[in-house]
Design a protein around this motif. Structure first.
Motif, short mmCIF file in Angstrom:
data_model
loop_
_atom_site.label_atom_id
_atom_site.label_comp_id
_atom_site.label_asym_id
_atom_site.label_seq_id
_atom_site.Cartn_x
_atom_site.Cartn_y
_atom_site.Cartn_z
N GLU A 197 0.83 -1.23 0.01
CA GLU A 197 0.08 0.13 0.03
C GLU A 197 0.85 1.21 0.03
O GLU A 197 0.58 2.19 -0.63
CB GLU A 197 -1.02 -0.02 1.29
N SER A 198 2.05 1.31 0.65
CA SER A 198 2.86 2.22 0.82
C SER A 198 3.51 2.66 -0.67
O SER A 198 3.76 3.85 -0.94
CB SER A 198 4.17 2.11 1.61
N ALA A 199 3.70 1.43 -1.45
CA ALA A 199 4.26 1.54 -2.73
C ALA A 199 3.17 2.24 -3.70
O ALA A 199 3.56 3.31 -4.49
CB ALA A 199 4.56 0.21 -3.35
N SER A 200 1.97 1.92 -3.50
CA SER A 200 1.00 2.52 -4.15
C SER A 200 0.97 4.10 -4.00
O SER A 200 0.77 4.69 -5.06
CB SER A 200 -0.42 2.09 -4.09
N GLU A 201 1.14 4.45 -2.71
CA GLU A 201 1.07 5.68 -2.02
C GLU A 201 2.11 6.56 -2.86
O GLU A 201 1.91 7.84 -3.45
CB GLU A 201 1.29 5.85 -0.87
N GLU A 202 3.47 6.14 -2.95
CA GLU A 202 4.33 6.61 -3.85
C GLU A 202 4.30 6.74 -5.35
O GLU A 202 4.68 7.96 -5.92
CB GLU A 202 5.85 6.04 -3.23
N ARG A 203 3.75 5.76 -5.72
CA ARG A 203 3.15 5.89 -7.33
C ARG A 203 2.57 7.19 -7.38
O ARG A 203 2.70 7.74 -8.59
CB ARG A 203 2.74 4.67 -7.80
N GLU A 204 1.48 7.17 -6.48
CA GLU A 204 0.25 8.33 -6.91
C GLU A 204 0.86 9.69 -6.61
O GLU A 204 0.63 10.73 -7.28
CB GLU A 204 -0.55 7.96 -5.70
N HIS A 205 2.11 9.64 -5.82
CA HIS A 205 2.71 10.84 -5.68
C HIS A 205 3.52 11.18 -6.80
O HIS A 205 3.36 12.55 -7.41
CB HIS A 205 3.88 11.01 -4.61
N ALA A 206 3.92 10.38 -7.76
CA ALA A 206 4.61 10.47 -8.71
C ALA A 206 3.72 11.09 -9.93
O ALA A 206 4.11 12.01 -10.68
CB ALA A 206 5.50 9.20 -9.27
N ILE A 207 2.57 10.33 -9.74
CA ILE A 207 1.38 10.71 -10.68
C ILE A 207 1.09 12.33 -10.53
O ILE A 207 0.72 13.22 -11.60
CB ILE A 207 0.31 9.87 -10.81
N LYS A 208 0.98 12.55 -9.39
CA LYS A 208 0.54 13.93 -8.91
C LYS A 208 1.46 15.04 -9.49
O LYS A 208 0.98 16.03 -9.90
CB LYS A 208 0.27 14.18 -7.47
N ILE A 209 2.68 14.74 -9.45
CA ILE A 209 3.73 15.74 -9.70
C ILE A 209 3.68 15.88 -11.29
O ILE A 209 3.80 16.85 -12.03
CB ILE A 209 5.00 15.20 -9.32
N ILE A 210 3.73 14.69 -12.14
CA ILE A 210 3.33 14.59 -13.53
C ILE A 210 2.28 15.34 -14.16
O ILE A 210 2.38 16.28 -14.89
CB ILE A 210 3.44 13.12 -13.99
N GLU A 211 1.27 15.28 -13.35
CA GLU A 211 0.11 16.12 -13.61
C GLU A 211 0.11 17.49 -13.31
O GLU A 211 -0.38 18.23 -14.09
CB GLU A 211 -1.23 15.48 -12.61
N TYR A 212 0.91 17.84 -12.36
CA TYR A 212 1.21 19.24 -11.95
C TYR A 212 2.07 20.02 -13.09
O TYR A 212 1.56 20.91 -13.58
CB TYR A 212 1.56 19.38 -10.71
N LEU A 213 3.09 19.15 -13.44
CA LEU A 213 3.72 19.71 -14.42
C LEU A 213 3.05 19.89 -15.91
O LEU A 213 3.43 20.86 -16.58
CB LEU A 213 5.04 18.63 -14.76
N LEU A 214 2.17 18.94 -16.05
CA LEU A 214 1.52 18.99 -17.32
C LEU A 214 0.33 20.26 -17.20
O LEU A 214 0.25 20.99 -18.14
CB LEU A 214 0.81 17.90 -17.58
N MET A 215 -0.10 20.45 -15.87
CA MET A 215 -1.21 21.58 -15.62
C MET A 215 -0.37 22.98 -16.10
O MET A 215 -1.01 24.01 -16.67
CB MET A 215 -1.76 21.39 -14.53
N ARG A 216 1.01 22.92 -15.68
CA ARG A 216 1.57 24.29 -15.90
C ARG A 216 2.49 24.36 -17.24
O ARG A 216 3.24 25.31 -17.48
CB ARG A 216 2.78 24.32 -14.76
N GLY A 217 2.16 23.38 -18.26
CA GLY A 217 2.54 23.39 -19.60
C GLY A 217 3.96 22.83 -19.60
O GLY A 217 4.45 23.06 -20.88
N GLN A 218 4.45 22.07 -18.81
CA GLN A 218 5.49 21.10 -18.95
C GLN A 218 5.35 19.73 -19.61
O GLN A 218 4.16 19.08 -19.51
CB GLN A 218 6.15 21.22 -17.71
#
Length: 217
Positions: free
Chosen positions: A83-104
């Protein structure tokens, strides 16, 4: 049915005759770039953090696999670390989504995860639950430090007067809060498990594993 077959044959014939003439081609849209305001140090720091989160997830997966072995057989620990591994993957996805939101990352997101840029798990074997939980706490502390470094970088980027208030607020509210709560939870688990083992020996770890399996710890 015959009409449908005839239509298909005619369409196929036209396609072979006209070739590329039937293909739908879209030219790239000329989008104004004035809204893209992230500075390079922040972009690079976030891209690096994606790798950190994936590396943490890989270590947690290794922990989960270790405790799932028949020779170890601690399903509660295995469940907790998976479950901890899933949380870390979710964090990585959130950062990718943030970069995409900012045009990166509009060209190639996969560049973030090319191997061997992502390292192997820190370890693959642990002698006890306390040892694994201690490694997990150290791992989370390392992730927390890297997030704090991003915040410091983006509050005052070198050679740039741009203060990225939105990113700093996002990381502080969404990431740091969860990190500190997670670290406190791990520290509490280490304390409880240590006391149970000092009192009951290996039976203490067995009982703690059952509590983890039932989400009571």
């Amino acid at each position: 049915m015959k009409l449908l077959f005839l239509f298909f044959v005619v369409l196929t014939s036209l396609g072979s005759t006209l070739g590329d003439g039937l293909k739908c081609t879209l030219k790239p849209t000329d989008i104004p770039s004035a809204w893209i305001d992230m500075v390079d140090p922040c972009i690079k720091a976030l891209e690096s953090q994606v790798k950190n989160e994936i590396e943490a997830a890989m270590t947690y997966l290794a922990m989960g696999a270790h405790f799932a072995r028949d020779s170890v057989n601690r399903p509660g620990f295995s469940k907790f670390f998976i479950e901890s591994a899933s949380e870390e993957r979710e964090h990585a996805i959130k950062i990718i989504e943030y970069l995409l939101m900012r045009g990166q990352l509009v060209s190639d997101v996969s560049k973030l995860l090319k191997f061997p840029l992502v390292r192997k798990p820190l370890r693959e074997d642990w002698n006890s639950g306390v040892e694994a939980l201690s490694d997990a706490l150290n791992l989370e502390a390392q992730v927390t430090r890297s997030i704090r470094e991003i915040i410091a970088t983006c509050e005052n980027p070198k050679n740039n007067n741009f203060n990225d208030y939105h990113l700093v607020d996002y990381l502080t509210a969404d990431f740091l809060d969860e990190q500190y709560k997670g670290e406190r939870d791990l520290a509490g688990k280490i304390s409880t498990l240590g006391k149970m083992m000092s009192t009951h020996g290996p039976l203490g770890e067995f009982l703690f594993d059952k509590k983890l399996l039932d989400n009571h710890s």
